[in-house]
Design a protein around this motif. Sequence first.
Motif, PDB file in Angstrom:
ATOM      1  N   ASP A 229       3.564 -11.563  -1.191  1.00  0.00           N
ATOM      2  CA  ASP A 229       2.334 -10.835  -1.479  1.00  0.00           C
ATOM      3  C   ASP A 229       1.993  -9.875  -0.349  1.00  0.00           C
ATOM      4  O   ASP A 229       1.539  -8.743  -0.591  1.00  0.00           O
ATOM      5  CB  ASP A 229       1.177 -11.817  -1.697  1.00  0.00           C
ATOM      6  CG  ASP A 229       1.320 -12.610  -2.992  1.00  0.00           C
ATOM      7  OD1 ASP A 229       1.969 -12.085  -3.921  1.00  0.00           O
ATOM      8  OD2 ASP A 229       0.813 -13.747  -3.060  1.00  0.00           O
ATOM      9  N   GLU A 230       2.221 -10.316   0.875  1.00  0.00           N
ATOM     10  CA  GLU A 230       1.982  -9.428   2.008  1.00  0.00           C
ATOM     11  C   GLU A 230       2.936  -8.245   1.980  1.00  0.00           C
ATOM     12  O   GLU A 230       2.538  -7.110   2.262  1.00  0.00           O
ATOM     13  CB  GLU A 230       2.122 -10.202   3.322  1.00  0.00           C
ATOM     14  CG  GLU A 230       1.764  -9.368   4.547  1.00  0.00           C
ATOM     15  CD  GLU A 230       1.854 -10.144   5.844  1.00  0.00           C
ATOM     16  OE1 GLU A 230       1.360  -9.642   6.870  1.00  0.00           O
ATOM     17  OE2 GLU A 230       2.431 -11.266   5.830  1.00  0.00           O
ATOM     18  N   GLN A 231       4.194  -8.499   1.606  1.00  0.00           N
ATOM     19  CA  GLN A 231       5.176  -7.418   1.513  1.00  0.00           C
ATOM     20  C   GLN A 231       4.728  -6.369   0.494  1.00  0.00           C
ATOM     21  O   GLN A 231       4.754  -5.163   0.760  1.00  0.00           O
ATOM     22  CB  GLN A 231       6.540  -7.978   1.112  1.00  0.00           C
ATOM     23  CG  GLN A 231       7.661  -6.933   1.055  1.00  0.00           C
ATOM     24  CD  GLN A 231       8.094  -6.466   2.424  1.00  0.00           C
ATOM     25  OE1 GLN A 231       8.543  -7.268   3.230  1.00  0.00           O
ATOM     26  NE2 GLN A 231       7.977  -5.179   2.694  1.00  0.00           N
ATOM     27  N   ARG A 232       4.288  -6.828  -0.668  1.00  0.00           N
ATOM     28  CA  ARG A 232       3.847  -5.893  -1.709  1.00  0.00           C
ATOM     29  C   ARG A 232       2.620  -5.113  -1.247  1.00  0.00           C
ATOM     30  O   ARG A 232       2.518  -3.892  -1.470  1.00  0.00           O
ATOM     31  CB  ARG A 232       3.526  -6.652  -2.994  1.00  0.00           C
ATOM     32  CG  ARG A 232       4.721  -7.347  -3.626  1.00  0.00           C
ATOM     33  CD  ARG A 232       4.367  -7.910  -4.994  1.00  0.00           C
ATOM     34  NE  ARG A 232       5.420  -8.796  -5.486  1.00  0.00           N
ATOM     35  CZ  ARG A 232       5.371 -10.124  -5.407  1.00  0.00           C
ATOM     36  NH1 ARG A 232       4.313 -10.715  -4.867  1.00  0.00           N
ATOM     37  NH2 ARG A 232       6.362 -10.860  -5.879  1.00  0.00           N
ATOM     38  N   GLY A 233       1.686  -5.807  -0.625  1.00  0.00           N
ATOM     39  CA  GLY A 233       0.481  -5.138  -0.152  1.00  0.00           C
ATOM     40  C   GLY A 233       0.763  -4.101   0.922  1.00  0.00           C
ATOM     41  O   GLY A 233       0.180  -3.004   0.914  1.00  0.00           O
ATOM     42  N   LYS A 234       1.657  -4.425   1.832  1.00  0.00           N
ATOM     43  CA  LYS A 234       2.030  -3.471   2.881  1.00  0.00           C
ATOM     44  C   LYS A 234       2.813  -2.298   2.295  1.00  0.00           C
ATOM     45  O   LYS A 234       2.665  -1.155   2.734  1.00  0.00           O
ATOM     46  CB  LYS A 234       2.866  -4.173   3.953  1.00  0.00           C
ATOM     47  CG  LYS A 234       2.148  -5.296   4.698  1.00  0.00           C
ATOM     48  CD  LYS A 234       1.115  -4.768   5.671  1.00  0.00           C
ATOM     49  CE  LYS A 234       0.539  -5.906   6.517  1.00  0.00           C
ATOM     50  NZ  LYS A 234      -0.446  -5.435   7.509  1.00  0.00           N
ATOM     51  N   ASP A 235       3.667  -2.588   1.303  1.00  0.00           N
ATOM     52  CA  ASP A 235       4.463  -1.526   0.679  1.00  0.00           C
ATOM     53  C   ASP A 235       3.575  -0.498  -0.025  1.00  0.00           C
ATOM     54  O   ASP A 235       3.787   0.718   0.111  1.00  0.00           O
ATOM     55  CB  ASP A 235       5.448  -2.118  -0.331  1.00  0.00           C
ATOM     56  CG  ASP A 235       6.701  -2.686   0.310  1.00  0.00           C
ATOM     57  OD1 ASP A 235       7.029  -2.257   1.431  1.00  0.00           O
ATOM     58  OD2 ASP A 235       7.340  -3.552  -0.298  1.00  0.00           O
ATOM     59  N   ASN A 236       2.610  -0.972  -0.813  1.00  0.00           N
ATOM     60  CA  ASN A 236       1.812  -0.040  -1.621  1.00  0.00           C
ATOM     61  C   ASN A 236       0.554   0.455  -0.917  1.00  0.00           C
ATOM     62  O   ASN A 236      -0.205   1.258  -1.476  1.00  0.00           O
ATOM     63  CB  ASN A 236       1.442  -0.662  -2.972  1.00  0.00           C
ATOM     64  CG  ASN A 236       0.629  -1.945  -2.831  1.00  0.00           C
ATOM     65  OD1 ASN A 236      -0.165  -2.095  -1.914  1.00  0.00           O
ATOM     66  ND2 ASN A 236       0.840  -2.883  -3.757  1.00  0.00           N
ATOM     67  N   GLY A 237       0.309  -0.014   0.296  1.00  0.00           N
ATOM     68  CA  GLY A 237      -0.802   0.499   1.079  1.00  0.00           C
ATOM     69  C   GLY A 237      -2.119  -0.198   0.878  1.00  0.00           C
ATOM     70  O   GLY A 237      -3.122   0.185   1.496  1.00  0.00           O
ATOM     71  N   THR A 238      -2.180  -1.230   0.025  1.00  0.00           N
ATOM     72  CA  THR A 238      -3.439  -1.966  -0.148  1.00  0.00           C
ATOM     73  C   THR A 238      -3.762  -2.811   1.080  1.00  0.00           C
ATOM     74  O   THR A 238      -4.921  -3.148   1.321  1.00  0.00           O
ATOM     75  CB  THR A 238      -3.377  -2.857  -1.395  1.00  0.00           C
ATOM     76  OG1 THR A 238      -2.253  -3.754  -1.286  1.00  0.00           O
ATOM     77  CG2 THR A 238      -3.217  -2.009  -2.654  1.00  0.00           C
ATOM     78  N   LEU A 239      -2.751  -3.184   1.839  1.00  0.00           N
ATOM     79  CA  LEU A 239      -2.942  -3.854   3.120  1.00  0.00           C
ATOM     80  C   LEU A 239      -2.571  -2.875   4.227  1.00  0.00           C
ATOM     81  O   LEU A 239      -1.496  -2.273   4.186  1.00  0.00           O
ATOM     82  CB  LEU A 239      -2.066  -5.108   3.218  1.00  0.00           C
ATOM     83  CG  LEU A 239      -2.400  -6.263   2.282  1.00  0.00           C
ATOM     84  CD1 LEU A 239      -1.391  -7.405   2.464  1.00  0.00           C
ATOM     85  CD2 LEU A 239      -3.815  -6.776   2.525  1.00  0.00           C
ATOM     86  N   PRO A 240      -3.438  -2.678   5.196  1.00  0.00           N
ATOM     87  CA  PRO A 240      -3.162  -1.686   6.249  1.00  0.00           C
ATOM     88  C   PRO A 240      -2.033  -2.124   7.176  1.00  0.00           C
ATOM     89  O   PRO A 240      -1.806  -3.322   7.381  1.00  0.00           O
ATOM     90  CB  PRO A 240      -4.491  -1.604   7.005  1.00  0.00           C
ATOM     91  CG  PRO A 240      -5.118  -2.950   6.800  1.00  0.00           C
ATOM     92  CD  PRO A 240      -4.735  -3.368   5.403  1.00  0.00           C
TER      93      PRO A 240
END
Length: 298
Positions: free
Chosen positions: A198-209
Amino acid sequence: AIDYCPPVNITFGDFLRGVITADTDFAPHDKNNYRVVFIQSFKEWGIYPRKVSGLGQESLIWPSGEEMLKNMQEAGEIRYGTRTLEKNLKTNFISNFKWNLESDRYEAWKLLNALKIELREWLEDKKNGHRGEYAKLLGLVLEPMEKKATIYSKAADGSPSLEIHSARPTLRQNLLGGTSTDLVVEITQRRRGYFDLDEQRGKDNGTLPIEKNEVGDFTYRAGCTLIIDQATQKIRWIIRTPGSIEDDFELELVRSFLVKEHEQSGNAFDAGMAESFGHYRLRSHREPFAILHEQLSD
């Protein structure tokens, strides 16, 4: 053989292909069947290269640069002809580098350093009309990526950065005693990897800074090795990693290996990666040719 392998993520299967390709360069005609015996030994240890249909010599030799250009042109992946692209390569970054055993080592080092900078700048230059074609040919990602923020990029425009890790000359001798000098160039790109999906996906798409200087849990790398004939300035081989830097499947293989999700190993060499690769043939699967004739075997 290491010169004939991808610059990163080398498997034993890649090494086998490197051995066969290098030895074919050394002795085009394998009169004593050394290569056959070498291949058979790898088969007996359950070591199979990826993305080959069989273990014949022709299948294991890496495609030459000319073959890759031709195949991609016929597939419509590249617009320009082979001659146009090769000419553009020669006139841009394979400049005036000359080397032999008598060359001054320090002067050669300076020339090679300048060559690495010249190549990187040429690939990153958006005025380069053939830039996109070479990106496809070399398996690189050069345009800004909106959905893969984890790829290391240039701060100015967001374009993925690349590194020319190595540019070195190598002197080769063939079976007949002739010699040739090749230039081996290794190009890589980097991407931040995270153990949590989930962290990988968030970092990939920019939802996680992604914080400044953040490196992630591990680094995933991809790229290619170029082998260039110094005399003709022709790219003899382009040996790429299985996926580009934006390839999620290849990144997942690295993650699985690091977190040891595939410890059940078919043999002592694959470290459990056979299942990740989708290879279920360590015990049961054989080459297509062998399957065709299996009713005739004892």
